[in-house]
Design an enzyme around this catalytic site. Structure first.
Site, PDB file in Angstrom:
ATOM      1  N   ALA A  25     -16.398  22.997  -1.190  1.00  0.00           N
ATOM      2  CA  ALA A  25     -17.459  22.976  -0.178  1.00  0.00           C
ATOM      3  C   ALA A  25     -17.583  21.593   0.465  1.00  0.00           C
ATOM      4  O   ALA A  25     -17.793  21.482   1.678  1.00  0.00           O
ATOM      5  CB  ALA A  25     -18.787  23.390  -0.821  1.00  0.00           C
ATOM      6  N   VAL A  26     -17.432  20.538  -0.338  1.00  0.00           N
ATOM      7  CA  VAL A  26     -17.507  19.166   0.207  1.00  0.00           C
ATOM      8  C   VAL A  26     -16.370  18.960   1.211  1.00  0.00           C
ATOM      9  O   VAL A  26     -16.584  18.472   2.330  1.00  0.00           O
ATOM     10  CB  VAL A  26     -17.420  18.118  -0.924  1.00  0.00           C
ATOM     11  CG1 VAL A  26     -17.250  16.712  -0.366  1.00  0.00           C
ATOM     12  CG2 VAL A  26     -18.656  18.182  -1.813  1.00  0.00           C
ATOM     13  N   ILE A 131     -22.556  20.979 -17.891  1.00  0.00           N
ATOM     14  CA  ILE A 131     -23.022  22.203 -18.553  1.00  0.00           C
ATOM     15  C   ILE A 131     -24.381  21.979 -19.219  1.00  0.00           C
ATOM     16  O   ILE A 131     -25.049  22.927 -19.590  1.00  0.00           O
ATOM     17  CB  ILE A 131     -22.004  22.735 -19.591  1.00  0.00           C
ATOM     18  CG1 ILE A 131     -21.788  21.723 -20.730  1.00  0.00           C
ATOM     19  CG2 ILE A 131     -20.693  23.125 -18.933  1.00  0.00           C
ATOM     20  CD1 ILE A 131     -21.095  22.331 -21.944  1.00  0.00           C
ATOM     21  N   ASP A 134     -29.368  18.910 -17.893  1.00  0.00           N
ATOM     22  CA  ASP A 134     -30.360  17.934 -18.358  1.00  0.00           C
ATOM     23  C   ASP A 134     -30.749  16.928 -17.271  1.00  0.00           C
ATOM     24  O   ASP A 134     -31.162  15.812 -17.583  1.00  0.00           O
ATOM     25  CB  ASP A 134     -29.828  17.199 -19.600  1.00  0.00           C
ATOM     26  CG  ASP A 134     -28.504  16.494 -19.334  1.00  0.00           C
ATOM     27  OD1 ASP A 134     -27.911  16.710 -18.261  1.00  0.00           O
ATOM     28  OD2 ASP A 134     -28.065  15.731 -20.206  1.00  0.00           O
ATOM     29  N   ARG A 176     -25.537  17.123 -26.670  1.00  0.00           N
ATOM     30  CA  ARG A 176     -25.717  15.912 -27.474  1.00  0.00           C
ATOM     31  C   ARG A 176     -27.174  15.469 -27.448  1.00  0.00           C
ATOM     32  O   ARG A 176     -27.740  15.097 -28.452  1.00  0.00           O
ATOM     33  CB  ARG A 176     -24.831  14.826 -26.869  1.00  0.00           C
ATOM     34  CG  ARG A 176     -24.108  13.994 -27.850  1.00  0.00           C
ATOM     35  CD  ARG A 176     -23.184  12.992 -27.191  1.00  0.00           C
ATOM     36  NE  ARG A 176     -23.060  13.121 -25.744  1.00  0.00           N
ATOM     37  CZ  ARG A 176     -21.955  12.849 -25.071  1.00  0.00           C
ATOM     38  NH1 ARG A 176     -20.884  12.485 -25.715  1.00  0.00           N
ATOM     39  NH2 ARG A 176     -21.913  12.935 -23.758  1.00  0.00           N
ATOM     40  N   GLY A 190     -31.020  36.735 -29.010  1.00  0.00           N
ATOM     41  CA  GLY A 190     -32.020  37.133 -30.003  1.00  0.00           C
ATOM     42  C   GLY A 190     -31.841  36.387 -31.314  1.00  0.00           C
ATOM     43  O   GLY A 190     -31.956  36.982 -32.409  1.00  0.00           O
ATOM     44  N   ALA A 191     -31.573  35.093 -31.231  1.00  0.00           N
ATOM     45  CA  ALA A 191     -31.341  34.303 -32.457  1.00  0.00           C
ATOM     46  C   ALA A 191     -32.597  34.269 -33.328  1.00  0.00           C
ATOM     47  O   ALA A 191     -33.714  34.273 -32.822  1.00  0.00           O
ATOM     48  CB  ALA A 191     -30.934  32.876 -32.073  1.00  0.00           C
ATOM     49  N   GLU A 192     -32.384  34.205 -34.636  1.00  0.00           N
ATOM     50  CA  GLU A 192     -33.504  34.146 -35.586  1.00  0.00           C
ATOM     51  C   GLU A 192     -34.169  32.772 -35.555  1.00  0.00           C
ATOM     52  O   GLU A 192     -35.348  32.638 -35.871  1.00  0.00           O
ATOM     53  CB  GLU A 192     -33.027  34.476 -37.002  1.00  0.00           C
ATOM     54  CG  GLU A 192     -32.983  35.968 -37.318  1.00  0.00           C
ATOM     55  CD  GLU A 192     -31.905  36.737 -36.551  1.00  0.00           C
ATOM     56  OE1 GLU A 192     -30.929  36.127 -36.105  1.00  0.00           O
ATOM     57  OE2 GLU A 192     -32.077  37.972 -36.401  1.00  0.00           O
ATOM     58  N   SER A 220     -28.698  40.053 -42.041  1.00  0.00           N
ATOM     59  CA  SER A 220     -27.883  38.992 -41.422  1.00  0.00           C
ATOM     60  C   SER A 220     -28.731  38.223 -40.417  1.00  0.00           C
ATOM     61  O   SER A 220     -29.732  38.745 -39.918  1.00  0.00           O
ATOM     62  CB  SER A 220     -26.660  39.590 -40.735  1.00  0.00           C
ATOM     63  OG  SER A 220     -27.075  40.376 -39.639  1.00  0.00           O
TER      64      SER A 220
HETATM   65  O1  F6P Z   1     -22.053  16.353 -21.242  1.00  0.00           O
HETATM   66  C1  F6P Z   1     -21.332  17.509 -21.430  1.00  0.00           C
HETATM   67  C2  F6P Z   1     -20.880  17.649 -22.847  1.00  0.00           C
HETATM   68  O2  F6P Z   1     -20.157  18.847 -22.944  1.00  0.00           O
HETATM   69  C3  F6P Z   1     -21.976  17.589 -23.916  1.00  0.00           C
HETATM   70  O3  F6P Z   1     -22.689  18.784 -24.064  1.00  0.00           O
HETATM   71  C4  F6P Z   1     -21.172  17.217 -25.117  1.00  0.00           C
HETATM   72  O4  F6P Z   1     -21.994  16.598 -26.076  1.00  0.00           O
HETATM   73  C5  F6P Z   1     -20.162  16.267 -24.576  1.00  0.00           C
HETATM   74  O5  F6P Z   1     -20.005  16.600 -23.216  1.00  0.00           O
HETATM   75  C6  F6P Z   1     -18.821  16.292 -25.256  1.00  0.00           C
HETATM   76  O6  F6P Z   1     -18.016  15.308 -24.691  1.00  0.00           O
HETATM   77  P1  F6P Z   1     -16.459  15.148 -24.914  1.00  0.00           P
HETATM   78  O7  F6P Z   1     -15.770  16.097 -23.999  1.00  0.00           O
HETATM   79  O8  F6P Z   1     -16.183  13.747 -24.546  1.00  0.00           O
HETATM   80  O9  F6P Z   1     -16.165  15.481 -26.333  1.00  0.00           O
END
Ligand code: F6P
Length: 327
Positions: A25-26, A131, A134, A176, A190-192, A220
Site C-alpha cells: 500500500a505504501v 503481533i 501493545d 514479552r 475458553g481457557a481455564e 482436563s
Molecule cells: O515483539 C514481537 C515478539 O514476537 C514478542 O512477542 C516476542 O517476545 C519477541 O518478539 C520475540 O523476539 P525474537 O524473534 O527476537 O525471538
C-alpha cells in the site's frame, strides 16, 4: 512544508503477518502521489549498510497474502549508537531520501523518535506492525489478529489431546511485555486460566481453582501463559503447580515463533492496506514523527513518544470476563 519527492519504506523488529500488505500500500500510494519509492532491507541495519532497493508497482505484486516481510527485518544494535545513526543519515541523504515510512513496534518507534530529534530534515511516519498489539494510538496492530487466530487453531488441537488424555496443559504464547495475545486467545479458546504480565499471578489461587475443577470432575484444563508473565513462563509455573497439586497429568506446550508466521487474516490485510495508504497521505499532508493508527474506524496520528509510552492498553474488563467465565 517539506518538499517530499522520494520516500523509503522499511520493516523492523519482529515480523508480523500483514507487513507485506502494508509495504504494498505504501509503494502503490507513493507512486500514485508522484513519489519515487525505495525499500530499505532489514530495517535500521539496511540504512547503516546502505541496503536500498528501488520499488515499483510490480515489485509488490502478489505479496498481499504473504506472511513475513519481503524487505526482511532485524533488531539493530548498531542503531543504538550515535555513530550508527550518523552513518544511516549519510546514506539516506546520498540517496536523496526525504521521508521514511517505518513499519514496526515499540523498538522501531523508539529508534525513529531519536533519529528524528537528531536529523529533523528527514520526516518519519510509523505504521504499527507487531503481533503484540501493545502500542497506544491504534485499536489493533498489524499481525495481532493473525497471531491470535494461529494460537486459537493450535490450542483447539491441544484441547483434543488434553481431553482425550485427561491432562492439564500450560500453553505459552508470545508477549514479552504484553498479555494481549494471551488474553484474547485465552478468551476465544475458553481457557481455564490466563496468566499475563499486566496482572500479578497468585500461584496458590490458581491451585485452588484447579482443585475446585478437579472436585467438579473437570478432567482436563488449558491454561494460557504469556511468555512475560511474572511467574517466568509456562515451564516454570507448570513445575510450581505440579509440586503442590499433582492430580493432573501435566504438559507444557510453547507455541513460539509459529505465532509470527502464516498468511495474514482478512482483518490484518485490510488494516495494513488502510494504514499503508494513510501513512503516505500523512506525509503528503506534512505530518511527521507520528504513528498512523486506526481507532474506532478513524485515522489517528500519535507522536512516537506517546505510542510507545503507555503499556496499560489492556482492557481490564476482558480480564474480568475471562475470570468469571472460566469458573
Ligand atoms: O515483539 C514481537 C515478539 O514476537 C514478542 O512477542 C516476542 O517476545 C519477541 O518478539 C520475540 O523476539 P525474537 O524473534 O527476537 O525471538
Amino acid at each position: 512544508m517539506k518538499d517530499i519527492r522520494k520516500i523509503a519504506v522499511f520493516t523492523s523488529g519482529g515480523d508480523a503477518p500483514g507487513m507485506n500488505a502494508a509495504i504494498r500500500a505504501v509503494v502503490r500510494n507513493g507512486i500514485a502521489n508522484g513519489l519515487s519509492v525505495v525499500g530499505i532491507k532489514k530495517g535500521y541495519q539496511g540504512m547503516i549498510d546502505k541496503d536500498f532497493v528501488d520499488l515499483y508497482s510490480t515489485s509488490v505484486s502478489n505479496i498481499i497474502q504473504r506472511g513475513g516481510t519481503i524487505l526482511k527485518t532485524a533488531r539493530c544494535e548498531e542503531f543504538h549508537d550515535a555513530e550508527g545513526r550518523r552513518k544511516a543519515y549519510e546514506h539516506l541523504v546520498s540517496n536523496h531520501i526525504d521521508a521514511i515510512v517505518a513499519i514496526g513496534g515499540d523498538g522501531t518507534f523508539t529508534g525513529a523518535h531519536i533519529f528524528m530529534q537528531e536529523y529533523p530534515d528527514i520526516s518519519i511516519v510509523g505504521i504499527p506492525g507487531t503481533i503484540d498489539n501493545d502500542l497506544v494510538g491504534t485499536d489493533y496492530t498489524i499481525g495481532f489478529d493473525t497471531a491470535v487466530n494461529t494460537v486459537i487453531d493450535a490450542v483447539d488441537k491441544l484441547r483434543d489431546t488434553a481431553a482425550s488424555h485427561d491432562r492439564l496443559f500450560f500453553v505459552e504464547v508470545m508477549g514479552r511485555d504484553s498479555g494481549m495475545i494471551a488474553l484474547h486467545s485465552g478468551i476465544a479458546v475458553g481457557a481455564e486460566a490466563i496468566l499475563i504480565p499486566e496482572t500479578v499471578t497468585y500461584v496458590d489461587q490458581l491451585i485452588r481453582q484447579l482443585e475446585r475443577g478437579w472436585l467438579r470432575n473437570k478432567s482436563s484444563c488449558i491454561i494460557i501463559v504469556a511468555e512475560g508473565d511474572d511467574t517466568g513462563g509456562a515451564t516454570q509455573i507448570a513445575e510450581r503447580v505440579k509440586m503442590k497439586f499433582s492430580n493432573y497429568d501435566t504438559r507444557v506446550s510453547v507455541l513460539g515463533h509459529i505465532q509470527r508466521g502464516g498468511n495474514p487474516s482478512a482483518n490484518d490485510r485490510l488494516l495494513a492496506t488502510r494504514l499503508g495508504y494513510e501513512a503516505v497521505e500523512a506525509l503528503a499532508k506534512g505530518k511527521e514523527g507520528v504513528m498512523v493508527g486506526l481507532e474506532h474506524e478513524k485515522i489517528k496520528y500519535t507522536p512516537f513518544a506517546l505510542a510507545i509510552k503507555d503499556k496499560a492498553k489492556l482492557n481490564l474488563n476482558l480480564v474480568k470476563i475471562a475470570e468469571i467465565l472460566a469458573m
